[in-house]
Design an enzyme around this catalytic site. Structure first.
Site, PDB file in Angstrom:
ATOM      1  N   TYR A 293       0.821  -1.180  -0.163  1.00 18.10           N
ATOM      2  CA  TYR A 293       0.140   0.111  -0.051  1.00 18.10           C
ATOM      3  C   TYR A 293       0.864   1.222  -0.076  1.00 18.10           C
ATOM      4  O   TYR A 293       0.401   2.424  -0.044  1.00 18.10           O
ATOM      5  CB  TYR A 293      -1.051  -0.116   1.140  1.00 18.10           C
TER       6      TYR A 293
ATOM      7  N   ASN B  12     -14.340   5.572   4.330  1.00 20.11           N
ATOM      8  CA  ASN B  12     -14.440   4.615   5.638  1.00 20.11           C
ATOM      9  C   ASN B  12     -13.508   5.068   6.745  1.00 20.11           C
ATOM     10  O   ASN B  12     -13.797   4.526   7.822  1.00 20.11           O
ATOM     11  CB  ASN B  12     -14.162   3.171   4.983  1.00 20.11           C
TER      12      ASN B  12
ATOM     13  N   PHE C 218      -5.643  -0.933   9.191  1.00 27.46           N
ATOM     14  CA  PHE C 218      -6.255  -0.900   7.983  1.00 27.46           C
ATOM     15  C   PHE C 218      -7.248   0.323   8.006  1.00 27.46           C
ATOM     16  O   PHE C 218      -7.858   0.628   9.295  1.00 27.46           O
ATOM     17  CB  PHE C 218      -6.953  -2.243   7.379  1.00 27.46           C
TER      18      PHE C 218
ATOM     19  N   HIS D 298      -4.829   6.054  -1.538  1.00 31.61           N
ATOM     20  CA  HIS D 298      -5.443   5.670  -0.159  1.00 31.61           C
ATOM     21  C   HIS D 298      -4.639   6.242   0.852  1.00 31.61           C
ATOM     22  O   HIS D 298      -4.901   6.577   2.122  1.00 31.61           O
ATOM     23  CB  HIS D 298      -6.002   4.619   0.044  1.00 31.61           C
TER      24      HIS D 298
ATOM     25  N   ASN E 239     -10.518   0.843   7.547  1.00 35.60           N
ATOM     26  CA  ASN E 239     -11.661   0.825   7.878  1.00 35.60           C
ATOM     27  C   ASN E 239     -12.024   0.743   9.251  1.00 35.60           C
ATOM     28  O   ASN E 239     -13.165   0.791   9.902  1.00 35.60           O
ATOM     29  CB  ASN E 239     -12.559  -0.411   7.292  1.00 35.60           C
TER      30      ASN E 239
END
Length: 189
Positions: free
Chosen positions: A15, A114, A66, A20, A68
């Site tokens: 990531y 989120n 993460f 994001h 969320n």
């Protein structure tokens, strides 16, 4: 006074520098400029670096939950340090804004993000400072998930690096002035 500066993103090598993860990228940049090192904290589920700036303790945080579940780490840190949501600043991506645009807000809804939904759920309020960094909408035929978890193309990456400089300046201005309203007036756009 104590400040909690939280950059949102997803942990893990795959990531790194994805759209994001612009929140992580910004916090990494600030900490690199200040020569600060992150420490993994399993209790708070976050990577944390700290320093004193202008007589205030400042914690730079990258939740490792993460996206969320980011609110878990934020809520735990606020509770442990006895901080009010007034002391919280969250930096994150916004796909409804053009690549490289920034928007500073003193409160607001999750807007479909989120990570912000999780923070609102866990701290029970929308009344926290935030800086949104535009990552643009997906191109035709690309899903939102693939877009936000994808890397920037060369031109957009250059734009984002310039934007991170501007947001770094905004965060430093806020930490020096202690006045988020002034910071919004100076840096929104």
């Amino acid at each position: 006074m104590v400040k909690l500066i939280v950059g949102l993103g997803n942990p893990g090598e795959k990531y790194i520098e994805t759209k994001h993860n612009v929140g992580f990228m910004l916090v990494d940049k600030i900490c690199k400029d200040l020569d600060l090192k992150f420490t993994a904290d399993k209790i708070f589920q976050a990577d944390i670096a700290s320093t004193f700036l202008n007589g205030e303790k400042v914690y730079f945080v990258k939740p490792t939950t993460f996206m969320n579940e980011s609110g878990k780490a934020v809520q735990a840190l606020l509770a442990y340090y006895g901080l009010d949501i007034e002391d919280l600043l969250v930096i994150y991506d916004d796909l409804d804004m053009e690549v490289g645009k920034i928007r500073l807000r003193s409160k607001g809804s999750a807007g479909g993000h989120n990570g912000i939904k999780s923070i609102i759920k866990h701290i029970g309020s929308q009344e926290f400072k935030r800086i949104k960094i535009g990552i643009g909408r997906p191109k035709e035929g690309v899903t939102v998930v693939h877009h936000v978890l994808g890397k920037f193309d060369k031109d957009d990456y250059t734009t984002i690096l310039n934007t991170l400089d501007k947001v770094d300046n905004a965060v430093n201005y806020y930490l020096q002035s202690g006045n988020f309203e002034q910071t919004m007036q100076k840096y929104n756009g």
